[in-house]
Design a protein around this motif. Sequence first.
Motif, PDB file in Angstrom:
ATOM      1  N   HIS A  54       0.836  -1.194   0.000  1.00  0.00           N
ATOM      2  CA  HIS A  54       0.000   0.000   0.000  1.00  0.00           C
ATOM      3  C   HIS A  54       0.872   1.246   0.000  1.00  0.00           C
ATOM      4  CE1 HIS A  54      -3.898  -2.027   1.301  1.00  0.00           C
ATOM      5  NE2 HIS A  54      -2.992  -2.994   1.397  1.00  0.00           N
ATOM      6  N   ARG A  55       0.580   2.172  -0.927  1.00  0.00           N
ATOM      7  CA  ARG A  55       1.318   3.415  -1.052  1.00  0.00           C
ATOM      8  C   ARG A  55       0.347   4.587  -1.162  1.00  0.00           C
ATOM      9  NH1 ARG A  55       6.824   2.784  -2.713  1.00  0.00           N
ATOM     10  NH2 ARG A  55       7.432   0.597  -2.422  1.00  0.00           N
ATOM     11  N   ILE A  56       0.893   5.808  -1.111  1.00  0.00           N
ATOM     12  CA  ILE A  56       0.043   6.992  -1.085  1.00  0.00           C
ATOM     13  C   ILE A  56       0.191   7.834  -2.353  1.00  0.00           C
ATOM     14  CG2 ILE A  56      -0.446   9.181   0.079  1.00  0.00           C
ATOM     15  CD1 ILE A  56      -1.428   6.800   1.649  1.00  0.00           C
ATOM     16  N   HIS A  57      -0.936   8.090  -2.963  1.00  0.00           N
ATOM     17  CA  HIS A  57      -1.033   9.005  -4.102  1.00  0.00           C
ATOM     18  C   HIS A  57      -1.767  10.245  -3.583  1.00  0.00           C
ATOM     19  CE1 HIS A  57      -3.442   9.910  -8.061  1.00  0.00           C
ATOM     20  NE2 HIS A  57      -2.540  10.825  -7.806  1.00  0.00           N
ATOM     21  N   LEU A  58      -1.038  11.305  -3.330  1.00  0.00           N
ATOM     22  CA  LEU A  58      -1.652  12.517  -2.778  1.00  0.00           C
ATOM     23  C   LEU A  58      -2.290  13.327  -3.891  1.00  0.00           C
ATOM     24  CD1 LEU A  58      -2.241  14.233  -0.324  1.00  0.00           C
ATOM     25  CD2 LEU A  58      -0.058  15.401  -0.674  1.00  0.00           C
ATOM     26  N   ARG A  59      -3.613  13.431  -3.832  1.00  0.00           N
ATOM     27  CA  ARG A  59      -4.387  14.199  -4.801  1.00  0.00           C
ATOM     28  C   ARG A  59      -4.704  15.548  -4.145  1.00  0.00           C
ATOM     29  NH1 ARG A  59      -9.491  11.783  -6.288  1.00  0.00           N
ATOM     30  NH2 ARG A  59      -9.182  12.782  -8.311  1.00  0.00           N
ATOM     31  N   ALA A  77       9.023  20.907  -4.401  1.00  0.00           N
ATOM     32  CA  ALA A  77       9.258  19.941  -3.327  1.00  0.00           C
ATOM     33  C   ALA A  77       9.268  18.515  -3.870  1.00  0.00           C
ATOM     34  CB  ALA A  77       8.189  20.092  -2.257  1.00  0.00           C
ATOM     35  N   CYS A  78       8.352  18.208  -4.779  1.00  0.00           N
ATOM     36  CA  CYS A  78       8.293  16.871  -5.360  1.00  0.00           C
ATOM     37  C   CYS A  78       9.537  16.564  -6.180  1.00  0.00           C
ATOM     38  CB  CYS A  78       7.038  16.722  -6.221  1.00  0.00           C
ATOM     39  SG  CYS A  78       5.498  16.560  -5.284  1.00  0.00           S
ATOM     40  N   ILE A  79      10.014  17.542  -6.937  1.00  0.00           N
ATOM     41  CA  ILE A  79      11.231  17.349  -7.731  1.00  0.00           C
ATOM     42  C   ILE A  79      12.420  17.082  -6.815  1.00  0.00           C
ATOM     43  CG2 ILE A  79      12.885  18.526  -9.217  1.00  0.00           C
ATOM     44  CD1 ILE A  79      10.502  19.881 -10.584  1.00  0.00           C
ATOM     45  N   THR A  80      12.497  17.838  -5.734  1.00  0.00           N
ATOM     46  CA  THR A  80      13.599  17.658  -4.780  1.00  0.00           C
ATOM     47  C   THR A  80      13.574  16.263  -4.176  1.00  0.00           C
ATOM     48  OG1 THR A  80      13.594  20.012  -4.211  1.00  0.00           O
ATOM     49  CG2 THR A  80      14.600  18.509  -2.624  1.00  0.00           C
ATOM     50  N   ARG A  81      12.386  15.773  -3.896  1.00  0.00           N
ATOM     51  CA  ARG A  81      12.250  14.477  -3.252  1.00  0.00           C
ATOM     52  C   ARG A  81      12.200  13.322  -4.260  1.00  0.00           C
ATOM     53  NH1 ARG A  81      13.018  12.329   1.941  1.00  0.00           N
ATOM     54  NH2 ARG A  81      12.234  10.205   1.737  1.00  0.00           N
ATOM     55  N   GLY A  82      12.029  13.639  -5.537  1.00  0.00           N
ATOM     56  CA  GLY A  82      11.946  12.594  -6.558  1.00  0.00           C
ATOM     57  C   GLY A  82      10.590  11.941  -6.647  1.00  0.00           C
ATOM     58  N   VAL A  83       9.532  12.687  -6.306  1.00  0.00           N
ATOM     59  CA  VAL A  83       8.178  12.165  -6.363  1.00  0.00           C
ATOM     60  C   VAL A  83       7.577  12.438  -7.739  1.00  0.00           C
ATOM     61  CG1 VAL A  83       5.848  12.301  -5.379  1.00  0.00           C
ATOM     62  CG2 VAL A  83       7.848  12.545  -3.894  1.00  0.00           C
ATOM     63  N   PRO A  84       7.145  11.430  -8.486  1.00  0.00           N
ATOM     64  CA  PRO A  84       6.525  11.668  -9.793  1.00  0.00           C
ATOM     65  C   PRO A  84       5.233  12.447  -9.638  1.00  0.00           C
ATOM     66  CG  PRO A  84       6.245   9.377  -9.117  1.00  0.00           C
ATOM     67  CD  PRO A  84       7.184   9.994  -8.135  1.00  0.00           C
ATOM     68  N   MET A  85       4.955  13.360 -10.600  1.00  0.00           N
ATOM     69  CA  MET A  85       3.798  14.245 -10.511  1.00  0.00           C
ATOM     70  C   MET A  85       2.908  14.147 -11.737  1.00  0.00           C
ATOM     71  SD  MET A  85       5.515  17.760  -9.081  1.00  0.00           S
ATOM     72  CE  MET A  85       6.871  17.717 -10.265  1.00  0.00           C
ATOM     73  N   ALA A  86       1.606  14.340 -11.489  1.00  0.00           N
ATOM     74  CA  ALA A  86       0.621  14.351 -12.571  1.00  0.00           C
ATOM     75  C   ALA A  86      -0.291  15.554 -12.429  1.00  0.00           C
ATOM     76  CB  ALA A  86      -0.214  13.073 -12.535  1.00  0.00           C
ATOM     77  N   SER A  87      -0.802  16.004 -13.556  1.00  0.00           N
ATOM     78  CA  SER A  87      -1.898  16.974 -13.539  1.00  0.00           C
ATOM     79  C   SER A  87      -3.161  16.180 -13.838  1.00  0.00           C
ATOM     80  CB  SER A  87      -1.683  18.074 -14.573  1.00  0.00           C
ATOM     81  OG  SER A  87      -1.436  17.526 -15.860  1.00  0.00           O
ATOM     82  N   ARG A 122       6.531  10.234   2.658  1.00  0.00           N
ATOM     83  CA  ARG A 122       5.279   9.491   2.803  1.00  0.00           C
ATOM     84  C   ARG A 122       4.435   9.486   1.531  1.00  0.00           C
ATOM     85  NH1 ARG A 122       2.984  11.523   8.631  1.00  0.00           N
ATOM     86  NH2 ARG A 122       1.946   9.483   8.638  1.00  0.00           N
ATOM     87  N   ILE A 123       4.845  10.259   0.530  1.00  0.00           N
ATOM     88  CA  ILE A 123       4.076  10.377  -0.706  1.00  0.00           C
ATOM     89  C   ILE A 123       4.825   9.697  -1.848  1.00  0.00           C
ATOM     90  CG2 ILE A 123       2.943  11.968  -2.289  1.00  0.00           C
ATOM     91  CD1 ILE A 123       1.901  11.991   0.660  1.00  0.00           C
ATOM     92  N   ASP A 124       4.158   8.773  -2.535  1.00  0.00           N
ATOM     93  CA  ASP A 124       4.777   8.028  -3.633  1.00  0.00           C
ATOM     94  C   ASP A 124       4.415   8.591  -5.002  1.00  0.00           C
ATOM     95  OD1 ASP A 124       5.939   5.505  -2.160  1.00  0.00           O
ATOM     96  OD2 ASP A 124       3.941   5.835  -1.325  1.00  0.00           O
ATOM     97  N   PHE A 125       3.300   9.301  -5.062  1.00  0.00           N
ATOM     98  CA  PHE A 125       2.814   9.856  -6.324  1.00  0.00           C
ATOM     99  C   PHE A 125       1.973  11.078  -5.970  1.00  0.00           C
ATOM    100  CE2 PHE A 125      -0.279   9.160 -10.086  1.00  0.00           C
ATOM    101  CZ  PHE A 125       0.520   9.904 -10.947  1.00  0.00           C
ATOM    102  N   PHE A 126       2.114  12.145  -6.756  1.00  0.00           N
ATOM    103  CA  PHE A 126       1.429  13.409  -6.442  1.00  0.00           C
ATOM    104  C   PHE A 126       0.643  13.873  -7.664  1.00  0.00           C
ATOM    105  CE2 PHE A 126       0.786  17.880  -5.864  1.00  0.00           C
ATOM    106  CZ  PHE A 126       0.729  18.076  -4.484  1.00  0.00           C
ATOM    107  N   ALA A 127      -0.566  14.374  -7.419  1.00  0.00           N
ATOM    108  CA  ALA A 127      -1.373  14.902  -8.518  1.00  0.00           C
ATOM    109  C   ALA A 127      -1.998  16.233  -8.126  1.00  0.00           C
ATOM    110  CB  ALA A 127      -2.469  13.923  -8.914  1.00  0.00           C
ATOM    111  N   PHE A 128      -1.957  17.171  -9.062  1.00  0.00           N
ATOM    112  CA  PHE A 128      -2.591  18.474  -8.885  1.00  0.00           C
ATOM    113  C   PHE A 128      -4.032  18.392  -9.395  1.00  0.00           C
ATOM    114  CE2 PHE A 128       1.952  19.398  -9.179  1.00  0.00           C
ATOM    115  CZ  PHE A 128       2.132  20.281  -8.120  1.00  0.00           C
ATOM    116  N   ASN A 129      -4.970  18.680  -8.518  1.00  0.00           N
ATOM    117  CA  ASN A 129      -6.395  18.607  -8.849  1.00  0.00           C
ATOM    118  C   ASN A 129      -7.016  20.000  -8.871  1.00  0.00           C
ATOM    119  OD1 ASN A 129      -7.758  15.493  -8.345  1.00  0.00           O
ATOM    120  ND2 ASN A 129      -5.641  15.851  -7.774  1.00  0.00           N
ATOM    121  N   GLU A 130      -7.886  20.231  -9.823  1.00  0.00           N
ATOM    122  CA  GLU A 130      -8.545  21.539  -9.985  1.00  0.00           C
ATOM    123  C   GLU A 130     -10.053  21.325 -10.098  1.00  0.00           C
ATOM    124  OE1 GLU A 130      -8.366  25.087  -9.518  1.00  0.00           O
ATOM    125  OE2 GLU A 130      -6.493  24.829 -10.615  1.00  0.00           O
ATOM    126  N   HIS A 131     -10.662  20.869  -8.998  1.00  0.00           N
ATOM    127  CA  HIS A 131     -12.086  20.557  -9.035  1.00  0.00           C
ATOM    128  C   HIS A 131     -12.988  21.707  -8.596  1.00  0.00           C
ATOM    129  CE1 HIS A 131     -10.794  16.138  -8.819  1.00  0.00           C
ATOM    130  NE2 HIS A 131     -11.473  16.265  -9.945  1.00  0.00           N
TER     131      HIS A 131
END
Length: 403
Positions: free
Chosen positions: A141-146, A227-237, A166-175
């Motif tokens: 189990h891993r964390i995808h921070l939306r 911050a994600c780039i520094t930590r090496g966390v892949p990012m999505a829009s 603590r974050i394995d994958f990051f996504a920017f949400n615009e809801h």
Amino acid sequence: MSVRNLLIQGGTSLVQNAQGETNWSTKAIATSHACIDSIAAASNDVARQPTVFDAGGLLVLPGMVDIHGDAFERQLQPRPDTFFSHDIALADTDRQLVANGITTACHGLTYSWEGGLRGRESAIALLEQVARQRKTAHADHRIHLRFENHHIDGLADALQWIHQGRIDFFAFNEHLPAIAEKSLLPEKLAAYSERARCDTNTYLRRLKKAQERADQVPYVIATLAKACITRGVPMASHEDQTFSQRERYQELGVTISEFPRTQEALLTAMGLGNQVVMGAPNVLLGGSHCGNLATEDAVRSGMCDMLASDYYYPAMLHAPFKLAHLGLCTLAQAWCLVAQNPARVLGLEDRGHIRNGGRADMIMVEVSAAGTARLVATIAAGKIAYCADPARLHISHPYELAA
């Protein structure tokens, strides 16, 4: 079932050789602890593999890697006025995952200005529970921070979680724009308020506050991306709609487009060399349930790199078989969308494939004449996490049940 050594034989396996080439093989697969020890011709010597799984007539495939799934929210809040503890909810989610062939799962933790199910208290509880159950869970189990872009007050928390690893994958949400429009409808406003665990007036106040702080959103996005780039966390829009949206995120190092909503956004992502995530449920439904792009069309044109469970775990298993049955790609190619490709994007080079030395994450599948699939067993980190046909197991020594 916790076993030290396991031998899987008799099946047809999708294996990867030392050169990275993937082919179908009838060789036996031996595991040692959590890793694949060898892929070779079957042997009568079972001294090192006291447990043998007869995979005759089955396909042996890499365990699936779900890069985006938020179906766990239904275990937490199955009805608007109910809420169950995270330990019960995540334990049940773990069983659902392995029973659907998912051996690695990124839980879509939505952190929003709305509060409630997607508020701070719930987010911290999920983070802590995932960490707490890591040693006992069958799936990884891993964390995808939306992250909702207008959640200004959530910036400090998100930065802390990223820096803590603590974050394995990051996504920017615009809801927010869509929520503001839909909140004009009483039934929608009521649903949003129930999810946020507040009355409608309180929800509208939160919405208004988020709207009034829109000028701070660009700073929040840029700060989180750095911050994600520094930590090496892949990012999505998330749900890109225009060329300018995708290009803006690209400039910040966000190289994954998650569920693009328009052909313009999809073509832009491909032109920029981005990775594209589409929904597996979309495949089973024959199109988007909310009017977005059809995943089948994206696969047909070679513009889909990964499939995610999104809101329905069973879709991950069945979507590749439907794509292959429709002739849109081979099963091997379709399986890369749910295993190898998402694993690679997450930096998990030890899984998503079946090869010597790799993590022993595999599933055994029975395929009907019509091309439909039935999951027979799931091996997660060398353990038999799910088995629908125990008669296929031949155990010559006592074993311990998995915790």
